[in-house]
Motif scaffolding. Structure first.
Motif, PDB file in Angstrom:
ATOM      1  N   PHE A  16      23.875  28.007  59.899  1.00  0.00           N
ATOM      2  CA  PHE A  16      24.365  28.578  61.024  1.00  0.00           C
ATOM      3  C   PHE A  16      22.690  29.665  61.619  1.00  0.00           C
ATOM      4  CE2 PHE A  16      28.437  26.459  59.906  1.00  0.00           C
ATOM      5  CZ  PHE A  16      28.057  26.207  61.044  1.00  0.00           C
ATOM      6  N   VAL A  17      22.352  29.177  62.124  1.00  0.00           N
ATOM      7  CA  VAL A  17      20.865  30.119  62.696  1.00  0.00           C
ATOM      8  C   VAL A  17      20.644  30.102  63.944  1.00  0.00           C
ATOM      9  CG1 VAL A  17      19.963  29.805  60.599  1.00  0.00           C
ATOM     10  CG2 VAL A  17      19.081  27.920  62.228  1.00  0.00           C
ATOM     11  N   PRO A  18      20.321  31.564  64.434  1.00  0.00           N
ATOM     12  CA  PRO A  18      19.668  31.288  65.747  1.00  0.00           C
ATOM     13  C   PRO A  18      18.448  30.567  66.426  1.00  0.00           C
ATOM     14  CG  PRO A  18      19.919  33.152  65.535  1.00  0.00           C
ATOM     15  CD  PRO A  18      19.674  32.725  63.700  1.00  0.00           C
ATOM     16  N   THR A  19      18.777  29.672  67.293  1.00  0.00           N
ATOM     17  CA  THR A  19      17.976  28.368  67.614  1.00  0.00           C
ATOM     18  C   THR A  19      17.207  29.285  69.229  1.00  0.00           C
ATOM     19  OG1 THR A  19      19.682  27.372  67.268  1.00  0.00           O
ATOM     20  CG2 THR A  19      18.314  26.531  68.173  1.00  0.00           C
ATOM     21  N   VAL A  20      15.697  29.035  69.202  1.00  0.00           N
ATOM     22  CA  VAL A  20      14.717  29.438  69.965  1.00  0.00           C
ATOM     23  C   VAL A  20      13.727  27.666  70.525  1.00  0.00           C
ATOM     24  CG1 VAL A  20      13.244  30.062  70.588  1.00  0.00           C
ATOM     25  CG2 VAL A  20      14.647  31.752  68.906  1.00  0.00           C
ATOM     26  N   ALA A  21      14.158  27.956  71.572  1.00  0.00           N
ATOM     27  CA  ALA A  21      13.934  26.930  72.102  1.00  0.00           C
ATOM     28  C   ALA A  21      11.963  27.347  72.529  1.00  0.00           C
ATOM     29  CB  ALA A  21      14.348  26.377  73.896  1.00  0.00           C
ATOM     30  N   VAL A  22      11.172  25.767  72.346  1.00  0.00           N
ATOM     31  CA  VAL A  22       9.626  26.056  73.091  1.00  0.00           C
ATOM     32  C   VAL A  22       8.879  25.498  74.071  1.00  0.00           C
ATOM     33  CG1 VAL A  22       7.450  25.885  71.459  1.00  0.00           C
ATOM     34  CG2 VAL A  22       9.266  26.332  70.684  1.00  0.00           C
ATOM     35  N   LEU A  23       8.289  25.672  75.296  1.00  0.00           N
ATOM     36  CA  LEU A  23       8.014  25.436  76.101  1.00  0.00           C
ATOM     37  C   LEU A  23       6.129  26.000  75.705  1.00  0.00           C
ATOM     38  CD1 LEU A  23       9.872  25.255  78.914  1.00  0.00           C
ATOM     39  CD2 LEU A  23       9.961  23.571  78.080  1.00  0.00           C
ATOM     40  N   CYS A  24       5.125  24.265  75.621  1.00  0.00           N
ATOM     41  CA  CYS A  24       4.373  24.529  75.362  1.00  0.00           C
ATOM     42  C   CYS A  24       3.305  24.377  76.751  1.00  0.00           C
ATOM     43  CB  CYS A  24       2.950  23.890  74.152  1.00  0.00           C
ATOM     44  SG  CYS A  24       4.139  25.191  72.521  1.00  0.00           S
ATOM     45  N   SER A  25       2.308  24.410  76.870  1.00  0.00           N
ATOM     46  CA  SER A  25       0.916  23.360  77.667  1.00  0.00           C
ATOM     47  C   SER A  25       0.468  23.227  77.051  1.00  0.00           C
ATOM     48  CB  SER A  25       0.061  24.692  78.600  1.00  0.00           C
ATOM     49  OG  SER A  25      -0.286  25.802  77.548  1.00  0.00           O
ATOM     50  N   ILE A  70      14.965  31.710  61.450  1.00  0.00           N
ATOM     51  CA  ILE A  70      14.992  31.550  62.787  1.00  0.00           C
ATOM     52  C   ILE A  70      15.229  30.127  62.834  1.00  0.00           C
ATOM     53  CG2 ILE A  70      15.097  33.404  64.112  1.00  0.00           C
ATOM     54  CD1 ILE A  70      12.390  32.864  64.913  1.00  0.00           C
ATOM     55  N   SER A  71      15.437  29.644  64.220  1.00  0.00           N
ATOM     56  CA  SER A  71      15.289  27.629  63.799  1.00  0.00           C
ATOM     57  C   SER A  71      14.046  27.554  65.554  1.00  0.00           C
ATOM     58  CB  SER A  71      16.390  26.922  63.804  1.00  0.00           C
ATOM     59  OG  SER A  71      15.920  25.422  64.510  1.00  0.00           O
ATOM     60  N   VAL A  72      13.132  27.119  64.783  1.00  0.00           N
ATOM     61  CA  VAL A  72      12.225  27.399  66.916  1.00  0.00           C
ATOM     62  C   VAL A  72      12.344  25.728  66.766  1.00  0.00           C
ATOM     63  CG1 VAL A  72      10.205  28.157  67.426  1.00  0.00           C
ATOM     64  CG2 VAL A  72      10.828  29.062  65.859  1.00  0.00           C
ATOM     65  N   THR A  73      12.613  24.712  68.418  1.00  0.00           N
ATOM     66  CA  THR A  73      12.495  23.397  68.417  1.00  0.00           C
ATOM     67  C   THR A  73      11.896  23.297  69.656  1.00  0.00           C
ATOM     68  OG1 THR A  73      14.615  23.506  69.195  1.00  0.00           O
ATOM     69  CG2 THR A  73      14.418  22.840  66.478  1.00  0.00           C
ATOM     70  N   GLY A  74      11.743  22.296  69.746  1.00  0.00           N
ATOM     71  CA  GLY A  74      11.276  21.813  71.418  1.00  0.00           C
ATOM     72  C   GLY A  74      12.193  21.503  72.064  1.00  0.00           C
ATOM     73  N   VAL A  75      11.943  21.681  73.106  1.00  0.00           N
ATOM     74  CA  VAL A  75      13.426  21.751  74.250  1.00  0.00           C
ATOM     75  C   VAL A  75      13.450  19.963  74.540  1.00  0.00           C
ATOM     76  CG1 VAL A  75      13.725  21.444  76.628  1.00  0.00           C
ATOM     77  CG2 VAL A  75      12.514  22.765  75.592  1.00  0.00           C
ATOM     78  N   ASN A  76      14.654  19.380  73.800  1.00  0.00           N
ATOM     79  CA  ASN A  76      14.391  18.186  74.244  1.00  0.00           C
ATOM     80  C   ASN A  76      15.963  17.638  74.802  1.00  0.00           C
ATOM     81  OD1 ASN A  76      14.981  14.886  73.985  1.00  0.00           O
ATOM     82  ND2 ASN A  76      15.561  15.111  71.903  1.00  0.00           N
ATOM     83  N   THR A  77      15.910  17.359  76.123  1.00  0.00           N
ATOM     84  CA  THR A  77      16.670  16.424  77.277  1.00  0.00           C
ATOM     85  C   THR A  77      17.709  15.554  76.491  1.00  0.00           C
ATOM     86  OG1 THR A  77      15.351  15.334  78.640  1.00  0.00           O
ATOM     87  CG2 THR A  77      15.170  17.988  78.650  1.00  0.00           C
ATOM     88  N   GLN A  78      16.782  15.183  75.941  1.00  0.00           N
ATOM     89  CA  GLN A  78      17.841  13.066  75.609  1.00  0.00           C
ATOM     90  C   GLN A  78      18.116  13.962  74.081  1.00  0.00           C
ATOM     91  OE1 GLN A  78      18.078  11.310  77.781  1.00  0.00           O
ATOM     92  NE2 GLN A  78      17.128  12.152  79.380  1.00  0.00           N
ATOM     93  N   PRO A  79      19.448  13.858  73.844  1.00  0.00           N
ATOM     94  CA  PRO A  79      19.818  14.249  72.474  1.00  0.00           C
ATOM     95  C   PRO A  79      19.870  12.472  71.623  1.00  0.00           C
ATOM     96  CG  PRO A  79      21.528  14.514  74.078  1.00  0.00           C
ATOM     97  CD  PRO A  79      20.780  14.263  74.544  1.00  0.00           C
ATOM     98  N   LEU A  80      19.378  12.595  70.916  1.00  0.00           N
ATOM     99  CA  LEU A  80      20.628  11.804  70.002  1.00  0.00           C
ATOM    100  C   LEU A  80      20.909  10.553  70.033  1.00  0.00           C
ATOM    101  CD1 LEU A  80      18.374  12.489  66.611  1.00  0.00           C
ATOM    102  CD2 LEU A  80      17.323  11.028  68.133  1.00  0.00           C
ATOM    103  N   GLN A  81      21.047   9.439  70.555  1.00  0.00           N
ATOM    104  CA  GLN A  81      22.488   8.367  70.452  1.00  0.00           C
ATOM    105  C   GLN A  81      23.365   7.807  68.803  1.00  0.00           C
ATOM    106  OE1 GLN A  81      23.574   7.829  73.657  1.00  0.00           O
ATOM    107  NE2 GLN A  81      22.475   8.792  74.187  1.00  0.00           N
ATOM    108  N   PRO A  82      24.328   7.690  68.957  1.00  0.00           N
ATOM    109  CA  PRO A  82      25.080   7.653  67.560  1.00  0.00           C
ATOM    110  C   PRO A  82      24.479   6.850  66.704  1.00  0.00           C
ATOM    111  CG  PRO A  82      27.013   7.898  69.444  1.00  0.00           C
ATOM    112  CD  PRO A  82      25.655   8.403  70.413  1.00  0.00           C
ATOM    113  N   GLY A  83      24.252   5.439  67.144  1.00  0.00           N
ATOM    114  CA  GLY A  83      23.340   4.890  66.489  1.00  0.00           C
ATOM    115  C   GLY A  83      21.747   5.588  65.550  1.00  0.00           C
ATOM    116  N   GLU A  84      20.951   5.798  66.841  1.00  0.00           N
ATOM    117  CA  GLU A  84      20.182   6.424  65.923  1.00  0.00           C
ATOM    118  C   GLU A  84      20.238   7.658  65.113  1.00  0.00           C
ATOM    119  OE1 GLU A  84      17.575   6.774  70.765  1.00  0.00           O
ATOM    120  OE2 GLU A  84      18.341   8.079  70.418  1.00  0.00           O
ATOM    121  N   VAL A  85      21.480   8.402  65.138  1.00  0.00           N
ATOM    122  CA  VAL A  85      21.482   9.275  63.906  1.00  0.00           C
ATOM    123  C   VAL A  85      22.229   8.585  62.928  1.00  0.00           C
ATOM    124  CG1 VAL A  85      23.690  11.214  63.480  1.00  0.00           C
ATOM    125  CG2 VAL A  85      22.668  10.967  66.479  1.00  0.00           C
TER     126      VAL A  85
END
Length: 1428
Positions: A16-25, A70-85
C-alpha cells in the motif's frame, strides 16, 4: 524470479503505497525511449526514498516516514478484464520455475529428510515458514526459509492488478506528473494541454477509470531535457518560466541522457531496471506516428496508448523478445543520481506536503460536519441505547453489499483520512479512523465498506510500532467472511487472506495460517487454490512438531489443482515433493497414484526418462491395485516406452522393469541335458537343473572327488584342486571362474516373477553376452582377441557362440517362472553373460477376442552380488562383497565326455543278496578318454571283480540264469582252504577300498566307443531305503591345461528287505594241543556256534532260505569241520524258523615272510554237494569291501561262559602297562570272519527264482556274540553341563577275566583206579598237569598244590586226598609253549575224588611280582578209587 527478503511489515507497507499518474508528451516519450524505457519505467528503480520524510498530523505532531516507496504508473483508462488478469497471473506463475543445477537443499522434519524443490536457502526471517532447527546450518542465523518465488510473483502481480474500487482509496491516484520535453516548440502550451486532459479524465465523467483520491489532484510539472541532444539554455529559461507560473514546489527540470550513444563493452553501466521488468517484455518501440497529433484529445490518447503498452509489457502480455535488450544505455551514474534526486524532491516538496494538507482539511471537515450532523444522532443513541453500537454477526446482517455512499459522505471522508494516514505510516491515527469508520459502516450495514475498514484496522494495529494493542485476528476473519459470503468478492477476500496468513506466520501461528489458507480454496480458481494449498503444506511442515504427512497430503492436493490450472511443471514438482514422504512407507496405493501422475506429467513435459522411471516404480513394486488398474498402468508404460524408443537414436537397449528378475537365483549348468532311461538301460543321473541343491550332498560329492583325485595322483591331491561344479547357484562357491568345454552347451536358468495380476507376454527371449577369443594351447601371456558381443544382432555370431532364442514365453498373474536359455560355444576364450534380452508385452482380452499385444524391446542385466567377505578385520568391520563369477565361464579346449548306462540294475534287494548287473560306458565326444575310476559312499555295495576273475559270460543276456558265484561239485568234507592276498582285490592294508579302477581294453576308450562290463551288487545289511552314490572319474589322453579331469555322478536308491539274521559266538576249547605247537593238525582250537534265523516276513515272496555253505576268512583262524551230526545238516529255514550250527576252528599254519603274513585263509564248509569258491569274485570282493567290524559289532551282546569260574587277584602294586594290556587282550581276540552263503526261492509271476546271497559276521573276542544285522544304536542320554574339568581317565588295565585266561590247564589221569587197600594203606596215582601259554608273550607261572577244598558241601561229595612230592612249582612259558608236569596223588581210602585242586598263578614276565593272577581251572576232574 522474485527473491523477496522482506519482513512482513515491509511487505505490507510496500503493498500500500502512494500512487502517482504520469502523462507524457510525444517528445518526452521519445527521450526516454532512447533507453528502451518508458518514463514510469525510467523512474521505477528510484521510487524508494533513501532518507526520512516528515509531516505533521492534525494535532501538530511530527510523523516520521521511513523507507517510503511511491508507485509511478501511466494513466490507463481501460483496466484489465478478469480473463486478462487470470492470464497474467498464470503467466507469472508459469514463468517462475525452480532453478536447476544448484546443490540440493535438504530439510530434516521429524524422521524425514525432504529435498525442497527450489534448492535455495536464504538466511532471513521468513514470512512463509519457520524452519527452526531443521535446515542444514549455513550461517549463524536461527531462521531459514525455502522460498517459493512463483507464489511471490503471483502475489505481486495479483496486488498490482487489483482494480481500484469505490469503498477504499489506497490505490487511487494522489498526484499526476505532467512531462514535457524541452525540445517542444511551446512547452508551456503543452503543459496546459496535458493539464486539461488530466482534468477531463478525472472530472468529465467519461471515464470510470482510473480512480483519483481527491478532486484537487496534485499536478507536478516536469521538464525533461535531453543533455546529448538539446539546448540547455533554452531548457533553463523554460524552467524559470515554469517556476514563475506553477511555483517552485510543483515543477522540476530533469536532465538525462548524458551519453549520446550506447556504451561499449568496456563502459558497461549497471542495469537496475532488469529486476523490475519482465524478461519477456516486448522491446519494439512505439512508432512516432502514434504521437504525431498534438491537438487536445489526440495527444492524451497517444499518451494513454504509450502507458498502456508499458503496463501490458510489465505484465507479460506481449510476446517475448528473442534477444535481451539493455536498459539505460544513454544514462550515466550522474543521470541516475539526478533521477533519484528528482523523486526525492517530488516526494518531500510536493507529495508529502500535499498529503499533509489534505489530512488537515479532511480532519477539519469531519470535525465540523460531525459536530452538526451527528450530534443529535449520537445523543439519541446515548439516551436510548447506549454509546456503542453492537456488532452483529454476518448471518444477522442483510445483504447491503451494493450500498454506495456519495463522494462527500462523512463516512467516506473518514475512510479517505484513514487511507492517507496509512500511506504515510501514521498507523495510530489510521487505526483510530478505521475503527470509527467501521462502526459507522456497520451501523449503516454497508458490509463492503465495513469489511474494508476491518481489514485495514487490523493491518494498522499490526503495523503500529511498539505493538500497543494485539493483532485483531478476528477483524481479518470477519472481513474475509464478509468479502466472500456477503459481498461475493473473492479478489478482496483473497487479498485479505494473504495479508492475514503472513501476519499469523510471522507470529509462529502456522496451524491458524494453514487453516485460513485452506478455507480460501474454491472451485472458481484452480491456480489460487493450488498456490494456497502449497503454502498451507509449508505451514504444516514448519510447525514446532512438523506434520509431515499433512504436508505431503496438501502437496498432492496442490499438485492436482496446479494440473487443472495448466501448470504442469508445478504440478510435477508438488507430486515429487510429496513422494519423498510416501515412498517406502507401505502406502502402496498412494505411491502408485503419485508415480502414475508423475509419469503422465513428465511425459507431457517431454521428460521421457522421468516418465519411464515413474511408471517403472509402479510396475516393480508389489502393487495392491486391482487387475484392471494394473493393466492400465502397464499399457500406459508400454505406450510411453515405445514412444521414447522410437524417437531415441540410442543403440543400447534400456532396462525393462517387468517381469522381476531374481538375479541372485540364477543358475548355470555346464553340459548336455540329462538322458532318460531306455528299456532296461538306465542312464546315470548325473546333475541337472531339476535337482535342488543339497549342501550335505555337495560336500559328499566333493569328498568323493578328492579321494579319487588323490588316488589318481598317487596319493597326493594337487594344491589348486577344486571340486567340479556342473551346476552353479547362489549356494555354490563362485569366487573362481567356472570352466566350460567347447562344443558343449551352457544352460542359464533365470527366474522371473510377475508381480502384477495380469499376464505378461515375453517374446524373442535370449541372452546377451560378451566373448573374448583366446587360445589356451599357446603359452600364457599372448594377446587376447577382440571382444565380441551379440547386442546388435542376437544370432549374428552363431558361428562363434550359438544363442538360443525362445520365441514366446508367457508368465501368468503373480507367477514365478524359470526360463532356461542355452549358449553353445564353438571357440575357446572367456565368456561373460551380461543380460537377458526380450520384448515385453501384454495380451488384452475384450469380449472374448484377443487383440494383438504391444511389445517393446529391452533387457535386464544379470547383476549378481557375491558373498559378503568376513575374513580380515577390515572386512568384518565393513560391508564388502566378493566376486561371483558364475556367469563368467572360461571356454576350454575339447575334453572327453562319458555317458554311463546301467543294465538290469535292481531297485530292491534282500539284505546280503548278490545280484549281477552290467554297466555300459560310452564315450560320446571326439576325444579319447583314459584313467576310468569309480568312487562311492558305499563301496561294500558293488564290485567290478578282480583282474583275475572270470568275466564269462560276457553279455547280460547270456548271464540271465547263471549263478553269480564260482561253484564246484564237492561232497561235504573237511574245509577246503585257499590263501588269498588282499591286493588281488584292490585292498592295501586293513582299509576297505573306496576307489576302484575300471579296466579298459587298451587302457582307454576312443571316440564313439562303448564298453560293457559286469557289476556285482550286494544288498545292504540294514533294511530300508539306501542312497548309493557313484562318482566316475576319467581323464583325457591329451593333457588339458585348464581342465585335468572330469567326473560323472550317479545316485541310486536301493530298497533292502530282511533276509537272515546270523549270530556267532566263539568259545575256547578245553582240548590242549599236542607237544609240537600249532603247526600240527591237532593244534589249538576253539568252538564256533553259528545261530541262523529267517527274519523275512515273506513280503518279497520268499518261501524259504537254504544255508548252502559256511566259509571263514582270517589271517589266524579257519573253520575246520562241522560238528553237527550228519543227519542234522538240513538247513532249510522257513519264515521265523531258526537253526544252530557248531564248527570247530583251528589256527592257521604259520606263514613265512611278510607277503604271506598279510594273506587271508579262506576255508569253505559246504553243507550240500556244491562248493562255492569264496576266495574268488564276487564273494571275496564283498568280504574285503565289507564295513569295519567295529561298525557291525555296535551293540554286540556279551555271553560269558557257562562254567563257574574261580579266580583270585592279588592287589597290584601299580598300574598295568599298556603293552601288557595289549598282550593280555590278544589272548581273547579271535579275528575270525564267518561268511554264510544262502539261497532263497522266490515265486514271481508264477515262476520260481533262485536268489543268492552272503552274510558276514566278524568275531572279535572270545565270549562276545557278533551279529550280521547291525544293531540300532541307543539314543544318548542328555549330559548335564559341567563347570569343572573331568578327572583324567584312569590308566588302562587288563580286567581280571582277561588276566585269568593267560594259561590253559588240563589234568590227565585214569577215570578209575583199583587199589588193594587191605594190603597197602596208601594209593599212589600218577597225574599229568598240562600247561599251555595262550598269549603271545613270555609268562611266569606258579603252581601251588597245597590248596585243599574246605567247603562243607565239597567235603560231603568228594573225599580228601593229598599231593606227594614237590608242592609248588615255578615255570616260565614262552609264547604258545606247552609244558607237562607229572604229579602224584595219595589216597587213603576208596571213593570219588576231585583232582582239580591245584591253583595256578600267572603274570607277564615284564610285570611286577604283585601282578600274579589266579588262572581259570578246567572242569572238575573226578577220579574213582576202588578197593580190591
Amino acid at each position: 524470479m522474485a527473491q523477496c527478503a522482506q519482513s512482513v511489515q515491509e511487505f505490507v507497507q510496500d503493498s500500500f503505497v502512494p500512487t502517482v499518474a504520469v502523462l507524457c508528451s510525444a517528445d518526452a516519450e521519445r527521450v526516454t525511449r532512447r533507453n528502451n524505457l518508458s518514463f514510469p519505467e525510467l523512474l521505477r528503480p528510484f521510487c524508494r526514498l533513501t532518507s526520512e520524510g516528515h509531516l505533521r498530523d492534525p494535532n501538530n505532531l511530527v510523523v516520521v516516514v521511513k523507507g517510503l516507496r511511491i508507485s509511478v504508473t501511466g494513466v490507463n483508462t481501460q483496466p484489465l478484464q478478469p480473463g486478462e488478469v487470470r492470464k497474467l497471473l498464470s503467466q507469472a506463475v508459469s514463468g517462475c520455475q525452480p532453478p536447476e543445477g544448484l546443490p540440493a537443499n535438504v530439510v530434516t522434519a521429524g524422521d524425514y529428510d525432504l529435498n525442497i524443490s527450489d534448492r535455495s536457502v536464504k538466511a532471513s526471517v521468513p514470512w512463509y515458514s519457520d524452519w527452526k532447527d531443521t535446515f542444514t546450518q549455513l550461517s549463524s542465523s536461527k531462521f531459514y526459509t525455502a522460498t517459493t518465488p512463483w507464489f511471490e510473483a503471483y502475489r505481486e502481480n495479483f496486488l498490482q492488478s487489483m482494480p481500484a474500487s469505490d469503498h477504499e482509496f489506497l490505490n487511487h491516484y494522489l498526484a499526476c506528473m505532467l512531462v514535457v520535453s524541452s525540445r517542444e516548440a511551446a512547452p508551456t502550451e503543452q503543459f496546459q494541454r496535458l493539464s486539461q486532459e488530466q482534468h477531463r479524465v478525472q472530472h468529465s465523467g467519461e471515464y470510470t477509470h482510473p480512480k483519483w483520491f481527491i478532486p484537487n489532484t496534485l499536478k507536478y510539472y516536469v521538464l525533461l531535457h535531453d543533455i546529448s541532444d538539446g539546448d540547455e539554455q533554452r531548457a533553463d529559461s523554460v524552467y524559470e518560466d515554469m517556476k514563475q507560473r506553477y511555483g517552485t514546489q510543483c515543477c522540476y527540470l530533469l536532465k538525462i541522457n548524458s551519453r549520446a550513444a550506447a556504451a561499449g563493452p568496456a563502459e558497461q553501466m549497471p542495469d537496475p531496471w532488469s529486476q523490475y521488468l519482465q524478461k519477456s517484455r516486448a522491446q519494439s518501440p512505439v512508432s512516432p506516428a502514434v504521437l504525431s497529433e498534438v491537438d487536445g484529445h489526440d495527444v492524451f490518447c497517444a499518451c494513454v496508448a504509450v502507458n498502456s503498452i508499458d503496463t501490458s509489457r510489465k505484465q507479460g502480455g506481449l510476446p517475448a523478445s528473442s534477444t535481451p535488450v539493455a536498459h539505460g544505455a544513454c544514462l550515466t551514474l550522474n543521470d541516475h543520481d539526478r533521477i533519484r534526486q528528482f523523486i526525492q524532491e517530488f516526494t518531500f516538496r510536493g507529495l508529502l506536503p500535499h498529503i499533509e494538507k489534505n489530512i488537515r482539511q479532511l480532519n477539519d471537515q469531519l470535525v465540523s460536519r460531525k459536530g452538526l450532523s451527528r450530534s443529535l444522532f449520537s445523543a439519541t443513541k446515548k439516551w436510548f441505547g447506549g454509546g456503542k453500537v453492537p456488532e452483529k454477526s454476518i448471518a444477522e446482517l442483510k445483504n447491503t453489499a451494493g450500498l454506495l455512499y456519495p463522494p462527500e459522505a462523512p463516512e467516506l471522508q473518514i475512510r479517505k483520512m484513514a487511507d492517507l494516514c496509512f500511506l504515510v505510516q501514521h498507523y495510530e491515527l489510521a487505526y483510530s479512523c478505521y475503527h470509527t469508520a467501521k462502526k459507522d459502516f456497520l451501523s449503516d450495514q454497508a458490509m463492503l465498506y465495513a469489511a474494508g475498514a476491518l481489514e485495514m484496522a487490523a493491518m494498522s494495529a499490526f503495523l503500529q510500532s511498539g505493538a500497543p494493542r494485539p493483532y485483531p485476528a478476528h477483524y481479518m476473519e470477519t472481513a474475509i467472511q464478509t468479502y466472500r459470503d456477503v459481498c461475493k468478492n473473492m479478489v478482496l477476500a483473497e487479498r485479505c487472506a494473504l495479508f492475514s496468513a503472513e501476519v499469523l506466520k510471522s507470529q509462529v501461528k502456522y496451524s491458524e495460517a494453514a487453516a485460513l489458507l485452506i478455507k480460501m480454496t474454491s472451485e472458481d480458481s484452480d491456480l489460487r487454490s493450488a498456490l494456497l494449498l502449497e503454502q498451507a503444506a509449508h505451514c504444516f511442515i514448519n510447525m514446532r512438531s512438523p506434520m509431515v504427512r499433512k504436508f505431503a497430503f496438501h502437496m498432492i492436493l496442490s499438485g492436482h489443482r496446479f494440473s487443472k490450472a495448466g501448470q504442469k511443471r508445478h504440478a510435477l514438482r508438488c507430486y515429487c515433493q510429496a513422494m519423498q514422504v510416501y515412498k517406502g512407507k507401505g502406502w502402496t496405493l498412494a505411491e502408485d497414484h503419485i508415480n502414475f501422475t508423475i509419469g503422465r506429467q513428465s511425459f507431457t513435459l517431454r521428460q521421457p526418462e522421468n516418465a519411464i522411471a515413474a511408471f517403472r516404480h509402479i510396475l516393480i513394486n508389489d502393487s495392491k491395485q486391482v487387475a484392471t488398474q494394473q493393466s492400465a498402468f502397464l499399457r500406459e508404460y508400454l505406450y510411453v516406452y515405445k514412444s521414447v524408443s522410437q524417437s531415441s537414436s540410442d543403440v543400447t537397449l534400456p532396462q525393462l522393469p517387468l517381469p522381476c528378475l531374481h538375479s541372485a537365483q540364477t543358475r548355470v549348468f555346464f553340459g548336455h541335458e540329462r538322458r532318460l532311461a531306455e528299456g532296461e538301460k538306465q542312464a546315470a543321473t548325473h546333475v541337472w537343473l531339476d535337482q535342488e541343491y543339497d549342501g550335505e550332498q555337495a560336500q559328499l560329492w566333493a569328498e568323493l572327488e578328492e579321494q579319487v583325485v588323490g588316488v589318481a595322483n598317487k596319493g597326493s591331491v594337487p594344491i589348486g584342486f577344486q571340486p567340479t561344479q556342473y551346476c552353479l547357484s547362489c549356494h555354490t562357491d563362485n569366487l573362481r571362474y567356472p570352466l566350460a568345454v567347447v562344443e558343449e552347451p551352457i544352460i542359464v536358468e533365470v527366474v522371473f516373477r510377475n508381480p502384477l495380476k495380469v499376464p505378461l507376454a515375453l517374446a524373442e527371449l535370449s541372452l546377451l553376452w560378451k566373448f573374448t577369443p583366446k587360445d589356451f594351447s599357446r603359452p600364457p601371456g599372448g594377446v587376447p582377441g577382440e571382444a565380441l558381443s551379440n547386442e546388435k544382432e542376437v544370432t549374428a555370431l552363431n558361428d562363434i557362440i550359438s544363442t538360443e532364442v525362445i520365441p514366446e514365453f508367457t508368465i501368468g498373474p503373480e507367477e514365478t517362472k524359470v526360463a532356461r536359455l542355452q549358449l553353445l560355444p564353438h571357440k575357446t576364450g572367456e565368456l561373460q553373460v551380461l543380460s537377458v534380452l526380450y520384448s515385453l508385452g501384454t495380451v488384452e482380452e475384450d469380449n472374448g477376442t484377443t487383440s494383438r499385444p504391444t511389445f517393446v524391446r529391452g533387457r535386464q542385466d544379470l547383476e549378481i552380488q557375491g558373498p559378503r567377505l568376513n575374513t580380515t578385520k577390515e572386512e568384518k568391520t565393513s560391508v564388502r562383497h566378493g566376486p561371483d563369477h558364475r556367469l563368467d565361464p572360461v571356454i576350454t579346449p575339447p575334453m572327453p565326455l562319458l555317458e554311463v548306462f546301467f543294465i538290469n540294475f535292481p531297485t530292491g534287494l534282500l539284505c546280503g543278496e548278490i545280484r549281477k548287473a552290467w554297466v555300459e560306458f560310452v564315450n560320446v565326444s571326439a576325444v579319447p578318454l583314459t584313467g576310468l575310476r569309480v568312487a562311492s559312499t558305499h563301496p561294500e555295495f558293488f564290485t567290478f571283480g578282480c583282474a583275475a576273475s572270470d568275466l564269462t559270460p560276457v553279455t547280460p543276456t547270456a548271464s540271465e540264469h547263471c549263478s553269480a558265484y564260482k561253484t564246484m561239485a564237492t561232497p561235504p568234507s573237511v574245509a577246503a582252504t585257499m590263501l588269498v592276498s588282499p591286493a588281488m582285490f584292490g585292498v592295501s592294508g586293513d582299509d576297505r577300498p573306496t576307489v576302484a579302477e575300471i579296466p579298459l581294453v587298451g587302457g582307454g576308450l576312443g571316440p564313439g566307443e562303448a564298453l560293457q562290463i559286469p557289476l556285482w551288487l550286494r544288498g545292504p545289511d540294514r533294511e530300508g531305503v539306501h542312497e548309493i552314490n557313484f562318482l566316475f572319474y576319467y581323464e583325457s589322453v591329451e593333457k588339458n591345461a585348464k581342465l585335468s579331469h572330469r567326473v560323472l555322478r550317479h545316485k541310486a536308491f536301493i530298497c533292502a528287505s530282511r533276509s537272515l539274521s546270523v549270530r556267532a559266538t566263539a568259545c575256547h576249547s578245553n582240548t590242549l594241543p599236542r607237544r609240537g605247537g600249532a603247526e600240527e593238525e591237532g593244534g589249538s582250537s576253539m568252538l564256533v556256534f553259528v545261530d541262523v534265523e529267517n527274519i523275512n516276513t515273506s513280503e518279497a515272496g520268499v518261501r524259504e532260505f537254504h544255508i548252502v555253505q559256511v566259509s571263514s576268512s582270517s589271517r589266524q583262524w579257519r573253520l575246520h569241520t562241522c560238528i553237527n551230526p550228519t543227519g542234522d545238516r538240513d538247513s532249510r529255514l522257513a519264515s521265523r524258523e531258526r537253526g544252530k550250527l557248531c564248527f570247530r576252528a583251528t589256527r592257521c599254519r604259520t606263514q613265512e615272510g611278510e607277503t604271506h603274513a598279510r594273506k587271508y585263509t579262506f576255508a569253505d564248509l559246504n553243507l550240500g554237494n556244491e562248493q562255492i569258491v569264496s576266495s574268488t569274485t564276487p564273494c571275496a570282493d564283498f568280504f574285503f569291501r565289507r564295513g569295519s567290524p567295529s561298525e557291525a559289532q555296535k551293540g554286540g551282546v556279551s555271553v560269558g561262559g557257562a562254567n563257574h569260574t574261580r579266580r583270585q587277584s592279588l592287589t597290584p602294586a601299580g598300574g598295568a602297562d599298556d603293552g601288557v594290556t595289549g598282550v593280555v587282550q590278544k589272548c581273547s581276540e579271535v579275528e575270525l570272519n564267518i561268511i554264510v552263503l544262502w539261497k532263497a526261492y522266490v515265486v514271481e509271476d508264477n515262476k520260481q527264482l533262485i536268489l543268492e546271497g552272503q552274510l558276514h559276521v566278524a568275531l572279535q573276542t572270545v565270549g562276545k556274540e557278533a551279529c550280521s544285522v547291525p544293531q540300532k544304536e541307543e539314543a544318548q542320554e542328555m549330559v548335564l553341563l559341567k563347570f569343572k574339568p573331568d578327572q583324567p581317565p584312569p590308566v588302562s588295565r587288563p580286567t581280571l577275566e582277561q588276566l585269568s585266561r593267560l594259561i590253559k590247564t588240563c589234568l590227565h589221569y585214569p577215570e578209575s583206579y583199583d587199589h588193594p587197600f587191605p594190603q597197602k594203606s596208601l594209593c599212589m596215582v600218577p597225574v599229568t598237569l598240562t600247561l599251555s601259554n595262550c598269549s603271545l608273550a613270555q609268562v611266569d607261572v606258579i603252581i601251588d598244590l597245597r590248596h585243599k577244598t574246605t567247603s562243607p558241601e565239597s567235603l560231603e561229595v568228594h573225599g580228601t586226598f593229598t599231593w606227594l612230592g614237590q608242592t609248588q612249582y615255578k615255570l616260565q612259558l614262552r609264547p604258545h609253549e606247552v609244558q607237562r608236569l607229572v604229579l602224584k596223588a595219595c589216597f587213603f581210602q576208596a571213593g570219588v575224588y576231585n583232582l582239580g585242586t591245584p591253583r595256578v598263578f600267572a603274570k607277564m614276565a615284564q610285570a611286577g611280582t604283585m601282578c600274579e593272577t589266579s588262572q581259570q581251572s578246567s572242569m572238575p576232574a573226578l577220579i574213582v578209587i576202588n578197593s580190591v
